[in-house]
Design an enzyme around this catalytic site. Structure first.
Site, PDB file in Angstrom:
ATOM      1  N   LEU A 222      74.740  99.835  60.323  1.00  0.00           N
ATOM      2  CA  LEU A 222      73.642  99.403  61.179  1.00  0.00           C
ATOM      3  C   LEU A 222      74.069  99.257  62.727  1.00  0.00           C
ATOM      4  O   LEU A 222      73.002  99.665  63.391  1.00  0.00           O
ATOM      5  CB  LEU A 222      73.626  97.863  60.673  1.00  0.00           C
ATOM      6  CG  LEU A 222      72.882  97.709  59.440  1.00  0.00           C
ATOM      7  CD1 LEU A 222      73.427  98.278  58.066  1.00  0.00           C
ATOM      8  CD2 LEU A 222      72.498  96.142  59.071  1.00  0.00           C
ATOM      9  N   GLY A 223      75.342  99.215  63.032  1.00  0.00           N
ATOM     10  CA  GLY A 223      75.364  99.241  64.529  1.00  0.00           C
ATOM     11  C   GLY A 223      76.789  99.099  64.713  1.00  0.00           C
ATOM     12  O   GLY A 223      77.730  99.065  63.957  1.00  0.00           O
ATOM     13  N   HIS A 263      73.808  90.359  66.396  1.00  0.00           N
ATOM     14  CA  HIS A 263      75.168  90.403  65.792  1.00  0.00           C
ATOM     15  C   HIS A 263      75.938  91.159  67.032  1.00  0.00           C
ATOM     16  O   HIS A 263      77.050  90.815  67.440  1.00  0.00           O
ATOM     17  CB  HIS A 263      75.310  90.889  64.659  1.00  0.00           C
ATOM     18  CG  HIS A 263      76.584  91.175  63.903  1.00  0.00           C
ATOM     19  ND1 HIS A 263      77.050  90.166  63.247  1.00  0.00           N
ATOM     20  CD2 HIS A 263      77.444  91.937  64.040  1.00  0.00           C
ATOM     21  CE1 HIS A 263      78.478  90.683  62.851  1.00  0.00           C
ATOM     22  NE2 HIS A 263      78.377  91.795  63.275  1.00  0.00           N
ATOM     23  N   GLU A 264      75.468  92.567  67.315  1.00  0.00           N
ATOM     24  CA  GLU A 264      76.369  93.318  68.108  1.00  0.00           C
ATOM     25  C   GLU A 264      76.562  93.065  69.447  1.00  0.00           C
ATOM     26  O   GLU A 264      77.635  93.111  70.152  1.00  0.00           O
ATOM     27  CB  GLU A 264      75.529  94.930  68.115  1.00  0.00           C
ATOM     28  CG  GLU A 264      75.676  95.337  66.532  1.00  0.00           C
ATOM     29  CD  GLU A 264      77.069  95.521  65.871  1.00  0.00           C
ATOM     30  OE1 GLU A 264      78.012  95.517  66.590  1.00  0.00           O
ATOM     31  OE2 GLU A 264      77.038  95.666  64.600  1.00  0.00           O
ATOM     32  N   HIS A 273      83.874  88.540  64.257  1.00  0.00           N
ATOM     33  CA  HIS A 273      83.202  88.237  63.018  1.00  0.00           C
ATOM     34  C   HIS A 273      83.852  86.513  62.788  1.00  0.00           C
ATOM     35  O   HIS A 273      84.971  86.436  62.843  1.00  0.00           O
ATOM     36  CB  HIS A 273      83.622  89.129  61.634  1.00  0.00           C
ATOM     37  CG  HIS A 273      83.111  90.496  61.977  1.00  0.00           C
ATOM     38  ND1 HIS A 273      83.571  91.755  61.854  1.00  0.00           N
ATOM     39  CD2 HIS A 273      81.565  90.795  62.347  1.00  0.00           C
ATOM     40  CE1 HIS A 273      82.759  92.490  62.131  1.00  0.00           C
ATOM     41  NE2 HIS A 273      81.581  92.159  62.475  1.00  0.00           N
ATOM     42  N   THR A 289      84.170  77.098  64.174  1.00  0.00           N
ATOM     43  CA  THR A 289      83.493  77.657  62.918  1.00  0.00           C
ATOM     44  C   THR A 289      84.458  77.548  61.723  1.00  0.00           C
ATOM     45  O   THR A 289      85.776  77.441  62.198  1.00  0.00           O
ATOM     46  CB  THR A 289      83.451  79.028  63.290  1.00  0.00           C
ATOM     47  OG1 THR A 289      84.691  79.423  63.851  1.00  0.00           O
ATOM     48  CG2 THR A 289      82.388  79.261  64.424  1.00  0.00           C
TER      49      THR A 289
END
Length: 854
Positions: A222-223, A263-264, A273, A289
């Site tokens: 995707l990237g 995201h990127e 991530h 997180t």
């Protein structure tokens, strides 16, 4: 994988599926019927290795790209350590500071690299992506309030915003968009799109602009992004596939909400991530997180927890932009992530020059949102199912409104599309009124002429059938469709009413092809245990056909055909499949035909010939040692059936077989022969299947080397060992004195696999191959198999870690982690029941083993 086992199957049904004639979408062909067989097992391996076009899980390659940059830029390690030290100091200072953060504005240049007109995305698509970046980073996204209560207090406005540049590096006015025509059909992660000389476009000054390259990315990627300090300034920026960029145009569900770029850009601003690219012991360098053991995919249900100890949280934070879920299910950054990103933009930070304002820019208009509409009560009635053009969506009650825009329904312009709308009732069947709108010009409303495409015209308490035609003037690409069912009155597009329900979908409007009709006469013939042929009537104007096949209730897999028939082989025996066909007219597809079903025949029985010795009064086979088989059997009356004992063999590998005879008195001379049914056809008559021949001898024991052919079929098969007095035996004879024993051998699917059902095989294989494991050895075992909640993986090699993926039989990667230890425990409780492939790689070679999740 187009295994006719497309879904959860105990044995991969299209593991060896092949089809006839051309499968390749770019292959030019006539309508003549030619036959060419393609192994779908090969296609499955392509999907496992590359997770290409059928892949529907997020596949970001920023970490792989980072490792490649570290290898080619050794100095980046020092630079990144310095950046991390600065980041941690900045975060410590933030904790002690009460000052309000200023808003950082980053100028953006979007480099569109295109080979086809489709890849040359519109300005509207680019603006939609900039709008999403601003919504996501400023926490103004409409789904921000979806965060569960334990995470809602952590969700942050990062106070970072993005604008298309208004001044280019030379000081000239610009739109912030460059367009470059290329002859390159598909780019990879080697950064070629970032160089004009390699078919891409050179970066603008990366200290003044965020460079985003939008192109056709191959390999299901995707990237990817370049982390701060990790590589050359000439390649600094973000790369996104054009079909995952923005919210309109070529953007494809489930990645059509612009979250791939969010995201990127998070990576580009120094975020890792959410699972730390490891297991439950890995760290993403953010304190607020939860610890996670692996990426999440699709749209998980909250709570979903992958680590027993994850900082006291109830669930993984799978809705974070830095996880791998679908666009519709990610909607937050945390305060800790905010501070980490702002550190690289702060004074002294690695990207501080970007926010100095030298790139100029203006904020594009906010991406407009569709109006709301819903029913307040579904206590009595709801939308049960929607069938548009043969594509059925069964939804059931969803509280008055259901956002199903992750579902894409393909529609052809200028073609009549059938409609079948079914209500659901708790008791009494009430009168309902149905309407359907499509945003034909993609302006985020349903107000324009002709956008009310279906009006039932009256109330009904049963299924409503009809049709509509998308005008040829409508846009080409993705847009919104709204289906509304209201009790006892006609709904409008934007109202909230008392009883009933509303559902929104994404529709992909194809080109105008009034003659592109769905095939008729779909028929299945020549059905065997492992194959069948699908045929249909020719359609005028067809350039090809698309055939979809699945086991009943499974996932559809599409195959291409240039003629009006398709031969499928390698199917699973005694299995019912569904088949449907649609017409391809250039760039436009028809609706699918009605679905037909076919049940394959039962598998043919495999029966081996009999062989035995009539007497063991004087001699017999005392012991057999081969791989993990070590059978001290003694005399068995002339024949011993030990097919319950097995060992796993790797293709292209040699193993030692040892046969120990025994005599009651006199030591007689014995002849020996051993056969293995390599092609699993139920006999030992094929070339190479007699693997040992020993002339009469009284030596003991007898040891010989057996080499497994690279052509041996994967799976369980028969091995026969025969010892005959005074002569060499044949495979199917009954002789006077001696004995015969039968065993099972399992041919592994990769050269390094060991028996998943017998953990002792790992040590046996090490012994057979000569000593302890050394660095560079590739071997692994997994157990138990089948498994329920935990899968143990024992690595048989030493190195810097193994990348491990779990892949479904459809080719989708459902789990990924890196293992550093030889003994590892993977939590698989979140996987659906069915067959999966565990893939292990050391970075040079990939090895696989199947297992079953119960």
């Amino acid at each position: 994988m187009f295994a006719l086992v497309l879904t959860d199957v105990r044995k991969s049904p299209f593991e060896n599926l092949s089809i006839s004639k051309p499968l390749y979408p770019n292959q030019t062909s006539t309508m003549n019927i030619r036959t060419i067989t393609v192994s779908l097992f090969f296609l499955a391996l392509l999907l496992v290795g590359n997770l290409a076009n059928a892949q529907q899980n997020r596949n970001c390659h920023s970490m792989e790209h980072l490792e490649a940059l570290k290898a080619s830029h050794p100095e980046s390690e020092t630079r990144m350590r310095q950046i991390e030290s600065f980041t941690q100091e900045y975060i410590r200072n933030q904790r002690n500071s009460r000052e309000q953060n200023n808003v950082y504005t980053i100028p953006v240049v979007v480099h569109v690299i295109y080979r086809t007109s489709t890849e040359n995305i519109s300005e509207a698509q680019i603006n939609s992506q900039i709008a999403v970046l601003n919504q996501d980073f400023r926490k103004t996204n409409a789904d921000a309030n979806n965060a569960p209560s334990e995470f809602a207090p952590l969700a942050a406005d990062t106070e970072i915003q993005f604008v298309l540049a208004t001044t280019d590096p030379s000081g000239n006015p610009t739109t912030g968009i460059t367009r470059t025509s290329t002859t390159v059909s598909s780019f990879s992660t080697n950064d070629a799109m970032k160089y004009t000389a390699q078919g891409g476009r050179n970066a603008w000054d990366t200290q003044r602009y965020l460079n985003i390259w939008v192109c056709n990315l191959g390999g299901g990627i995707l990237g990817y992004a370049q982390f701060p300090g990790s590589g050359s300034a000439a390649t600094d920026g973000v790369v996104v596939g054009h079909n995952y960029f923005g919210t309109t145009g070529t953007a494809q569900a489930p990645f059509n909400r612009g979250r791939t770029t969010t995201h990127e850009v998070g990576h580009w601003l120094n975020l890792r991530h959410i699972w730390g690219d490891g297991n439950c012991n890995a760290d993403d360098f953010v304190t607020d997180t939860p610890t996670a053991g692996a990426p999440n995919y699709g749209c998980p249900s909250y709570p979903s927890k992958s680590c027993n100890s994850n900082g006291g949280f109830t669930s993984d934070m799978f809705m974070n932009y830095m996880d791998y879920v679908d666009d519709a299910c990610m909607y937050m950054f945390t305060t800790g992530q905010k501070n980490r990103m702002r550190a690289v933009l702060a004074s002294g930070g690695f990207r501080a020059t970007l926010v100095a304002g030298s790139g100029g820019g203006t904020t594009p208009p906010a991406d407009p949102q569709y109006c709301a509409s819903k029913g307040n009560s579904v206590a009595d009635e709801w939308i049960q199912s929607v069938n548009i053009g043969g594509n059925t969506q069964t939804t059931g009650s969803n509280g008055g409104y259901s956002d199903r825009t992750a579902t894409v329904i393909n529609l052809s312009k200028g073609v009549s599309t059938s409609v079948s709308l079914t209500p659901g009732f708790a008791g009494t069947a009430y009168n309902e009124y149905w309407r359907i709108w499509i945003d034909l010009n993609n302006d985020k409303d349903f107000d324009d002429a002709g956008e009310l495409v279906f009006d039932a015209g009256a109330v009904s308490n049963t299924t409503v059938n009809g049709a509509f035609t998308v005008p040829t003037s409508a846009i080409t690409g993705n847009t919104r469709m709204r289906v509304s069912m209201k009790y006892n009155g006609a709904p409008t597009a934007c109202e909230t009413f008392s009883y009933g329900e509303v559902e929104d979908y994404t529709v992909n409007l194809g080109g105008a092809t009034a003659s592109c009709n769905a095939p008729t006469g779909v028929n299945v013939s020549a059905v065997t245990a492992s194959s069948f042929t699908v045929s249909w009537n020719a359609v005028s104007g067809a350039t090809a056909y698309s055939v979809e096949v699945r086991p009943v209730g499974g996932t559809w897999t599409a195959l291409s055909a240039s003629s009006t028939s398709l031969n499928l082989t390698g199917a699973s025996a005694s299995t019912t499949y569904e088949v449907r066909v649609r017409t391809v007219c250039g760039s436009t597809n028809s609706n699918y035909s009605s679905t037909v079903t076919v049940t394959t025949a039962a598998p043919p029985a495999v029966s081996y010939c009999a062989s035995r010795g009539n007497s063991v009064a004087d001699e017999w086979i005392q012991r057999v040692q081969f791989g993990s088989i070590n059978n001290n059997s003694g005399a068995n009356g002339g024949y011993g059936n030990f097919t319950n004992l097995s060992t796993t063999l790797n293709r292209g590998t040699s193993y030692t077989l040892t046969i120990t005879p025994a005599w009651s008195g006199t030591v007689y001379r014995e002849g020996y022969a051993v056969w293995i049914d390599w092609n699993q056809d139920g006999d030992f008559a094929d070339a190479g299947e007699q693997v040992v021949t020993v002339a009469r001898t009284n030596a003991t024991p007898i040891s010989r080397t057996i080499s497994v052919p690279t052509t041996a079929l994967a799976g369980a098969t028969r091995m026969r060992i025969s010892m005959k007095y005074n002569a060499t035996p044949t495979a199917c004879e009954t002789f006077s004195y001696g004995e015969v024993e039968d065993y099972t051998v399992v041919i592994a699917t990769a050269s390094s696999n060991v028996n998943p059902a017998d953990d002792h095989v790992a040590s046996q294989q090490r012994e057979t191959q000569g000593g302890d494991l050394k660095e560079g050895d590739i071997a692994f075992s997994l157990y138990p198999n089948p498994a329920q909640t935990v899968l143990n993986v024992r690595l048989g090699f030493v190195g810097e870690g193994a990348k491990v993926s779990i892949i479904s039989v459809t080719g989708a990667e459902v789990y990924q982690t890196t293992l550093q230890n030889q003994e590892n425990e993977l939590t698989i409780s979140h996987l659906k029941s069915g067959m999966y492939i565990l893939s292990v790689t050391d970075g040079r070679e990939v090895f696989t083993q199947k297992f079953i999740k119960e």
